[in-house]
Design a protein around this motif. Structure first.
Motif, PDB file in Angstrom:
ATOM      1  N   UNK A  33      64.861 -37.562   2.440  1.00 55.98           N
ATOM      2  CA  UNK A  33      64.957 -38.803   1.656  1.00 55.98           C
ATOM      3  C   UNK A  33      63.589 -39.370   1.272  1.00 55.98           C
ATOM      4  N   UNK A  34      62.555 -39.031   2.019  1.00 52.59           N
ATOM      5  CA  UNK A  34      61.224 -39.583   1.704  1.00 52.59           C
ATOM      6  C   UNK A  34      60.574 -38.869   0.525  1.00 52.59           C
ATOM      7  N   UNK A  35      60.691 -37.540   0.479  1.00 53.91           N
ATOM      8  CA  UNK A  35      59.991 -36.795  -0.577  1.00 53.91           C
ATOM      9  C   UNK A  35      60.857 -36.547  -1.807  1.00 53.91           C
ATOM     10  N   UNK A  36      62.171 -36.330  -1.632  1.00 54.07           N
ATOM     11  CA  UNK A  36      63.134 -36.176  -2.742  1.00 54.07           C
ATOM     12  C   UNK A  36      62.668 -35.173  -3.806  1.00 54.07           C
ATOM     13  N   UNK A  37      62.201 -33.997  -3.379  1.00 51.49           N
ATOM     14  CA  UNK A  37      61.667 -33.008  -4.332  1.00 51.49           C
ATOM     15  C   UNK A  37      62.773 -32.134  -4.904  1.00 51.49           C
ATOM     16  N   UNK A  38      62.595 -31.750  -6.178  1.00 55.09           N
ATOM     17  CA  UNK A  38      63.511 -30.828  -6.855  1.00 55.09           C
ATOM     18  C   UNK A  38      62.690 -29.660  -7.389  1.00 55.09           C
ATOM     19  N   UNK A  39      63.171 -28.439  -7.098  1.00 54.68           N
ATOM     20  CA  UNK A  39      62.497 -27.203  -7.491  1.00 54.68           C
ATOM     21  C   UNK A  39      63.399 -26.430  -8.443  1.00 54.68           C
ATOM     22  N   UNK A  40      62.839 -25.935  -9.534  1.00 53.62           N
ATOM     23  CA  UNK A  40      63.613 -25.175 -10.512  1.00 53.62           C
ATOM     24  C   UNK A  40      63.863 -23.756 -10.025  1.00 53.62           C
ATOM     25  N   UNK A  41      65.014 -23.205 -10.440  1.00 54.99           N
ATOM     26  CA  UNK A  41      65.329 -21.793 -10.223  1.00 54.99           C
ATOM     27  C   UNK A  41      65.230 -21.129 -11.592  1.00 54.99           C
TER      28      UNK A  41
END
Length: 71
Positions: A33-41
């Protein structure tokens, strides 16, 4: 968007927070919840570079977590 192999997904973690990831369409989203990162595939291969990931808003992150995690 084809799901990643569950065994492969199970060993992947967010490189920033080391939290587990959930697949959301063509992206992987950190459960932290602190970083909330999204990485593409891209073409079936997760791009796990922090510099190329994006930080989600709290509301968008929460919607994704609500969809994928049974709390």
């Amino acid at each position: 968007s084809k799901p990643l192999d569950p065994e492969f997904l199970a060993i992947l973690v967010c490189p920033l927070s080391h939290a587990p990831l959930v697949q959301d369409g063509d992206t992987l989203v950190s459960t932290d919840a602190k970083t909330r990162r999204r990485y593409k595939i891209v073409e079936g291969i997760p791009n796990m570079l922090i510099d190329e990931s994006e930080e989600l808003s709290e509301s968008e992150w929460k919607q994704i977590m609500d969809r994928h995690l049974k709390t």
